[in-house]
Structure formats: structure tokens, C-alpha cells
Motif scaffolding. Structure first.
Motif, PDB file in Angstrom:
ATOM      1  N   LYS A 154       0.570  -1.152  -0.203  1.00 40.41           N
ATOM      2  CA  LYS A 154       0.601   0.149  -0.030  1.00 40.41           C
ATOM      3  C   LYS A 154       0.709   1.249   0.092  1.00 40.41           C
ATOM      4  N   GLU A 155       0.093   2.684  -0.162  1.00 38.21           N
ATOM      5  CA  GLU A 155       1.430   3.767  -0.119  1.00 38.21           C
ATOM      6  C   GLU A 155       1.706   4.402   0.631  1.00 38.21           C
ATOM      7  N   VAL A 156       2.793   4.609   1.440  1.00 35.83           N
ATOM      8  CA  VAL A 156       3.423   4.616   2.688  1.00 35.83           C
ATOM      9  C   VAL A 156       3.649   5.794   2.510  1.00 35.83           C
ATOM     10  N   PRO A 157       3.798   7.119   2.985  1.00 32.88           N
ATOM     11  CA  PRO A 157       4.232   8.396   2.868  1.00 32.88           C
ATOM     12  C   PRO A 157       4.557   8.930   3.690  1.00 32.88           C
ATOM     13  N   ASN A 158       5.798   9.762   2.736  1.00 33.63           N
ATOM     14  CA  ASN A 158       7.307   9.981   3.028  1.00 33.63           C
ATOM     15  C   ASN A 158       7.217  10.355   4.639  1.00 33.63           C
ATOM     16  N   ASP A 159       6.636  11.185   5.076  1.00 34.73           N
ATOM     17  CA  ASP A 159       6.374  11.655   6.301  1.00 34.73           C
ATOM     18  C   ASP A 159       6.757  10.456   7.148  1.00 34.73           C
ATOM     19  N   LEU A 160       6.320   9.936   7.064  1.00 35.78           N
ATOM     20  CA  LEU A 160       6.199   7.880   7.956  1.00 35.78           C
ATOM     21  C   LEU A 160       8.023   7.789   7.784  1.00 35.78           C
ATOM     22  N   ILE A 161       7.810   7.738   5.970  1.00 36.08           N
ATOM     23  CA  ILE A 161       9.177   6.429   6.279  1.00 36.08           C
ATOM     24  C   ILE A 161      10.197   7.412   7.005  1.00 36.08           C
ATOM     25  N   ILE A 162      10.187   9.257   6.528  1.00 37.06           N
ATOM     26  CA  ILE A 162      11.563  10.180   7.502  1.00 37.06           C
ATOM     27  C   ILE A 162      11.377   9.878   9.382  1.00 37.06           C
ATOM     28  N   GLN A 163      10.096   9.492   9.405  1.00 37.12           N
ATOM     29  CA  GLN A 163      10.169   9.361  11.299  1.00 37.12           C
ATOM     30  C   GLN A 163      10.836   8.118  11.533  1.00 37.12           C
ATOM     31  N   ALA A 164      10.572   7.412  11.156  1.00 37.13           N
ATOM     32  CA  ALA A 164      11.200   6.332  11.524  1.00 37.13           C
ATOM     33  C   ALA A 164      12.941   6.047  11.009  1.00 37.13           C
ATOM     34  N   VAL A 165      12.988   6.750  10.257  1.00 35.01           N
ATOM     35  CA  VAL A 165      14.566   6.949  10.081  1.00 35.01           C
ATOM     36  C   VAL A 165      15.327   8.137  11.461  1.00 35.01           C
ATOM     37  N   ASP A 166      14.565   8.804  11.111  1.00 34.44           N
ATOM     38  CA  ASP A 166      14.939  10.349  11.964  1.00 34.44           C
ATOM     39  C   ASP A 166      14.880   9.430  13.504  1.00 34.44           C
ATOM     40  N   ASP A 167      13.933   8.516  14.114  1.00 35.49           N
ATOM     41  CA  ASP A 167      13.933   8.024  15.347  1.00 35.49           C
ATOM     42  C   ASP A 167      15.118   6.819  16.019  1.00 35.49           C
ATOM     43  N   ALA A 168      15.491   6.275  14.315  1.00 33.67           N
ATOM     44  CA  ALA A 168      16.442   5.675  14.206  1.00 33.67           C
ATOM     45  C   ALA A 168      17.780   5.619  14.224  1.00 33.67           C
TER      46      ALA A 168
END
Length: 70
Positions: free
Chosen positions: A46-60
Motif C-alpha cells: 500500500k502507499e506509505v507516506p514519505n513523512d512516515l518513512i522520514i520519521q522512522a529513519v529519524d527515530d533511528a
């Protein structure tokens, strides 16, 4: 859907494993991180918002410099 994510700040295999683990926690995402190219390839049903990807990488603890869809 497939996206390529350019990640800044990864310097070792532990870094790439940490990012890969964070991205794979996103619902429906399968991610593979390549330390040599500083990229992650994400595939999803499904479509994954870029904001969600950025947040996951940032949290790491790392930064996203670009996201491109294939």
C-alpha cells in the motif's frame, strides 16, 4: 509500490541494521538497506507516506536526504 530512500549518517553495518529494523516496523513495508550506497529500498502493498518513512529513519538516529518512487 517501491521507494528508494537516500540516508545520511550511516557509517557501519550496525547503522544500516538499525535503519532497516526501524523501516521494517512500518506496517506493510519490507525494507533492505545497502550501507555501501547509503540507500534503503522499500516495497509495500500500500502507499506509505514519505513523512512516515522520514520519521522512522529519524527515530533511528539518521537523516533522509531524498525519497524516489520507482
Amino acid at each position: 509500490m517501491t521507494k528508494n530512500v537516500l540516508i545520511k549518517g550511516m557509517t557501519c553495518s550496525h547503522c544500516s541494521a538499525r535503519v532497516e529494523k526501524a523501516l521494517n516496523k512500518i506496517d506493510g513495508v519490507t525494507a533492505t538497506v545497502n550501507l555501501a550506497t547509503h540507500t534503503a529500498t522499500l516495497s509495500s502493498t500500500k502507499e506509505v507516506p514519505n513523512d512516515l518513512i522520514i520519521q522512522a529513519v529519524d527515530d533511528a538516529g539518521y537523516d533522509v536526504s531524498d525519497i524516489a518512487e520507482q
